[in-house]
Design an enzyme around this catalytic site. Sequence first.
Site, PDB file in Angstrom:
ATOM      1  N   LYS A 104      11.871 -14.740  -2.805  1.00 26.27           N
ATOM      2  CA  LYS A 104      12.352 -15.317  -1.547  1.00 26.27           C
ATOM      3  C   LYS A 104      13.863 -15.227  -1.530  1.00 26.27           C
ATOM      4  CE  LYS A 104      10.637 -17.419   2.117  1.00 26.27           C
ATOM      5  NZ  LYS A 104       9.337 -17.150   2.760  1.00 26.27           N
ATOM      6  N   GLY A 216       2.383 -26.410  17.805  1.00 29.47           N
ATOM      7  CA  GLY A 216       3.300 -25.265  17.687  1.00 29.47           C
ATOM      8  C   GLY A 216       2.835 -24.127  18.572  1.00 29.47           C
ATOM      9  N   GLY A 218       4.843 -21.074  18.841  1.00 27.43           N
ATOM     10  CA  GLY A 218       5.798 -19.997  18.576  1.00 27.43           C
ATOM     11  C   GLY A 218       5.044 -18.724  18.245  1.00 27.43           C
ATOM     12  N   ASN A 219       5.620 -17.913  17.381  1.00 24.14           N
ATOM     13  CA  ASN A 219       4.994 -16.647  16.977  1.00 24.14           C
ATOM     14  C   ASN A 219       3.548 -16.883  16.513  1.00 24.14           C
ATOM     15  OD1 ASN A 219       4.137 -14.450  15.466  1.00 24.14           O
ATOM     16  ND2 ASN A 219       6.113 -14.046  14.534  1.00 24.14           N
ATOM     17  N   GLY A 221       1.638 -19.910  16.420  1.00 22.96           N
ATOM     18  CA  GLY A 221       0.790 -20.762  17.275  1.00 22.96           C
ATOM     19  C   GLY A 221       0.295 -20.025  18.505  1.00 22.96           C
TER      20      GLY A 221
HETATM   21  P1  NAD Z   1       8.496 -20.137  15.575  1.00 19.19           P
HETATM   22  O1  NAD Z   1       9.914 -20.592  15.459  1.00 19.19           O
HETATM   23  O2  NAD Z   1       8.177 -18.893  16.329  1.00 19.19           O
HETATM   24  O3  NAD Z   1       7.611 -21.328  16.266  1.00 19.19           O
HETATM   25  C1  NAD Z   1       7.633 -22.646  15.821  1.00 19.19           C
HETATM   26  C2  NAD Z   1       6.931 -23.532  16.870  1.00 19.19           C
HETATM   27  O4  NAD Z   1       6.888 -24.873  16.383  1.00 19.19           O
HETATM   28  C3  NAD Z   1       7.654 -23.582  18.211  1.00 19.19           C
HETATM   29  O5  NAD Z   1       6.699 -23.672  19.274  1.00 19.19           O
HETATM   30  C4  NAD Z   1       8.435 -24.894  18.113  1.00 19.19           C
HETATM   31  O6  NAD Z   1       8.751 -25.464  19.385  1.00 19.19           O
HETATM   32  C5  NAD Z   1       7.437 -25.750  17.368  1.00 19.19           C
HETATM   33  N1  NAD Z   1       8.044 -26.883  16.693  1.00 19.19           N
HETATM   34  C6  NAD Z   1       9.190 -26.941  15.978  1.00 19.19           C
HETATM   35  N2  NAD Z   1       9.428 -28.199  15.579  1.00 19.19           N
HETATM   36  C7  NAD Z   1       8.386 -28.944  16.033  1.00 19.19           C
HETATM   37  C8  NAD Z   1       8.056 -30.316  15.950  1.00 19.19           C
HETATM   38  N3  NAD Z   1       8.854 -31.178  15.324  1.00 19.19           N
HETATM   39  N4  NAD Z   1       6.899 -30.724  16.512  1.00 19.19           N
HETATM   40  C9  NAD Z   1       6.078 -29.864  17.155  1.00 19.19           C
HETATM   41  N5  NAD Z   1       6.348 -28.563  17.290  1.00 19.19           N
HETATM   42  C10 NAD Z   1       7.497 -28.127  16.745  1.00 19.19           C
HETATM   43  O7  NAD Z   1       7.954 -20.069  14.081  1.00 19.19           O
HETATM   44  P2  NAD Z   1       6.641 -19.325  13.554  1.00 19.19           P
HETATM   45  O8  NAD Z   1       7.017 -18.001  13.013  1.00 19.19           O
HETATM   46  O9  NAD Z   1       5.570 -19.438  14.594  1.00 19.19           O
HETATM   47  O10 NAD Z   1       6.302 -20.240  12.289  1.00 19.19           O
HETATM   48  C11 NAD Z   1       5.580 -21.453  12.420  1.00 19.19           C
HETATM   49  C12 NAD Z   1       5.146 -21.907  11.028  1.00 19.19           C
HETATM   50  O11 NAD Z   1       4.353 -20.898  10.416  1.00 19.19           O
HETATM   51  C13 NAD Z   1       6.295 -22.169  10.045  1.00 19.19           C
HETATM   52  O12 NAD Z   1       5.911 -23.231   9.195  1.00 19.19           O
HETATM   53  C14 NAD Z   1       6.376 -20.880   9.245  1.00 19.19           C
HETATM   54  O13 NAD Z   1       6.969 -21.073   7.955  1.00 19.19           O
HETATM   55  C15 NAD Z   1       4.902 -20.557   9.153  1.00 19.19           C
HETATM   56  N6  NAD Z   1       4.637 -19.145   8.841  1.00 19.19           N
HETATM   57  C16 NAD Z   1       5.043 -18.163   9.683  1.00 19.19           C
HETATM   58  C17 NAD Z   1       4.744 -16.837   9.369  1.00 19.19           C
HETATM   59  C18 NAD Z   1       5.109 -15.718  10.300  1.00 19.19           C
HETATM   60  O14 NAD Z   1       4.652 -14.588  10.062  1.00 19.19           O
HETATM   61  N7  NAD Z   1       5.873 -15.956  11.360  1.00 19.19           N
HETATM   62  C19 NAD Z   1       4.065 -16.523   8.180  1.00 19.19           C
HETATM   63  C20 NAD Z   1       3.667 -17.556   7.326  1.00 19.19           C
HETATM   64  C21 NAD Z   1       3.962 -18.876   7.688  1.00 19.19           C
END
Ligand code: NAD
Length: 414
Positions: A104, A216, A218-219, A221
């Site tokens: 990491k 969530g 984001g990407n 969710g």
């Molecule tokens: P992102 O930034 O695209 O989306 C995050 C989402 O969470 C957004 O909708 C944001 O508004 C919401 N959010 C943030 N704080 C919040 C809160 N306090 N309460 C409710 N909602 C809240 O990020 P992502 O890439 O979708 O990642 C989300 C999670 O998945 C993270 O924990 C990340 O470490 C994990 N993850 C992501 C990937 C990936 O490929 N992107 C891979 C493994 C794990």
Amino acid sequence: MGKSWFEEAQERIQTAGSYLSLEQEVIDVIKEPMRTIEVSIPVKMDNGKTKVFKGFRVQHNNAIGPAKGGIRYYPEETLDDVKALATLMTLKCAVVGVPLGGGKGGIVCNPLEMSQGELEKLSRGYIDKIAPFIGPDKDVPAPDVFTNPQTMAWMMDEYEKIVQKKAPGVITGKPIEVGGSKGRGKATGMGGFFVLKEALKISGRGIQDSVFAVQGFGNVGSSICELLYKNGAKIIAISDIKGGIYNPEGINIEELLKFTKETGFVVDFPGTTPIDNAALLELPVDVLVPAAIQNQITQENADRIKATIILELANGPVTLEADPILTQRNILSVPDILANAGGVAVSYFEMVQNAYGYYWEEDEVNSRLETIMRNAFRAIYDMFKEHPGITMRAAADMVAVKRVAAAIKLRGWV
Ligand code: NAD
């Protein structure tokens, strides 16, 4: 003061190793990162002044294969967090059985306050410092919080300038035009979807007769919501950082995606009523999907969770204290190192395609991903059933630690 995130990760390895009756020397090797790199990166900012940024790269373990893991740009980044995340990457890669170890990286910076030019200089400067230690056969970074395919393209380009040859496999999560894999963008949600199908089979139900709540959008969710919706699921609540929306009849995800594209957030989506994040977690649904941030299901609310399955797409959404409470209540919590491993699995496919110089169609990526995720779920569920009283997280840790330990012993490190 409580345990740090890294200390918690070490404790998980100790527990898994003890359950497996591994020799303490083997456990000790897995507990410590192999190499920790700390660099300083001077960047000439747009105002003409030079600012020095601190960066880290941790290679936790490479017994199974090259270190693998994302790079975070984050103002509160610490070496301890990077060490914890590198440790979890070793476990995650072992869980899905890809021939990779764990790593990491992180840079202490606030990308939201930096121009594109400054971010490019910072990304290239970081690679200049760590180039001797990375490479397709050594350590392969990827995107993470506040880094994206563009960041990866700059980093790959800088690395190739240094080594004076094409080396796309040095980094994954690249844009498709410069060697990225089809399906990588949605791979985490897709992998979670495949795992969920297996988990639902145990309770004898399917996606279309289950009710969901997702935290969530984001990407990760939004991609799981899209997949669930296309497969006939009823999603009654969704939230993001600004708040949540609720409709007991189900939310139209196609319309919601159009809405959030314009507004940025789910709140005020027509036909829904507001719900806060805490209430969403406690709704009477079949499946709860935390896909936002860590520490959402804790000792405090674990008793009130009504879902029968929790799919941990976020990293660390269920605390170690909440875990046994959920297990005792017969709630199947699919741990993050399994549920969200689709991203790293497709990163591995990206490395394979880069090595071959031959690129697959998205259908091929997804069907290979499905096989990997299904096998990983089964291995962990079998371990869970063989050891009554343990949590699914402990079962995943045990599957992973067993595989890493085997590689360590075969190499003669212990
Ligand atoms: P992102 O930034 O695209 O989306 C995050 C989402 O969470 C957004 O909708 C944001 O508004 C919401 N959010 C943030 N704080 C919040 C809160 N306090 N309460 C409710 N909602 C809240 O990020 P992502 O890439 O979708 O990642 C989300 C999670 O998945 C993270 O924990 C990340 O470490 C994990 N993850 C992501 C990937 C990936 O490929 N992107 C891979 C493994 C794990």
